[in-house]
Write an enzyme that holds these catalytic residues in place. Structure first.
Site, PDB file in Angstrom:
ATOM      1  N   GLN A   1       0.832  -1.206   0.000  1.00 15.97           N
ATOM      2  CA  GLN A   1       0.000   0.000   0.000  1.00 15.97           C
ATOM      3  C   GLN A   1       0.868   1.259   0.000  1.00 15.97           C
ATOM      4  OE1 GLN A   1      -2.882   0.153  -0.900  1.00 15.97           O
ATOM      5  NE2 GLN A   1      -3.831   1.991  -0.135  1.00 15.97           N
ATOM      6  N   TYR A   2       1.983   1.225   0.696  1.00 18.22           N
ATOM      7  CA  TYR A   2       2.916   2.348   0.663  1.00 18.22           C
ATOM      8  C   TYR A   2       3.392   2.581  -0.774  1.00 18.22           C
ATOM      9  CZ  TYR A   2       6.870   5.336   1.918  1.00 18.22           C
ATOM     10  OH  TYR A   2       7.757   6.385   2.027  1.00 18.22           O
TER      11      TYR A   2
END
Length: 149
Positions: A100-101
């Site tokens: 997700q980062y």
């Protein structure tokens, strides 16, 4: 624009947005768009372009999206590089902090490129947009990852 989080688990803002994407990208996107009229005005008054600097990360290269065929997601190991526009909020896929980062940092880069393109096309380049990777920096971004330190 620079702020960021890496969370061990999926969390939501009070507005129901996935926290990593909200903090790392959506907030920057909103702030930049709210400032654009003033940035253009300043560029005209000062007779030189203003700049938007977006701090991303080289981890954007880890961003993958599931291959889809007829709107059906294929098996996980059949991912391809890119942003997952159909699930930016991790509502249907499992949440993984690095994945997700990476998605949020790729969103930063795509936004920087598109902002620069549109500003040049529509406003003659009054506002320039740049994305950068700051290098390895000791920050508190890993505060939620005691196992990483």
């Amino acid at each position: 624009n620079n702020a960021g989080v890496m969370l061990n688990e999926r969390m939501e803002t009070v507005n129901g947005l996935e926290m990593t994407m909200a903090a790392n990208h959506l907030g920057h996107f909103l702030l930049t768009n709210l400032l654009l009229p003033k940035l253009r005005e300043t560029a005209l008054n000062d007779k030189h372009p203003t700049k938007v600097i977006i701090v991303s990360s080289s981890l954007y290269t880890n961003a993958v999206r599931p291959r889809r065929h007829n709107n059906q997601t294929t098996k996980k190991w059949n991912n391809e590089p890119g942003i997952d526009l159909l699930d930016l909020q991790c509502q249907t896929k499992p949440y993984h902090l690095f994945e997700q980062y990476a998605q949020s940092k790729l969103a930063n880069i795509l936004f920087a490129r598109e902002l620069g393109r549109r500003e040049k096309l529509q406003h003659g380049g009054l506002v320039q947009s740049h994305a950068l990777h700051p290098g390895l920096v000791r920050t508190n971004v890993t505060r939620n990852m005691p196992w990483y330190l």
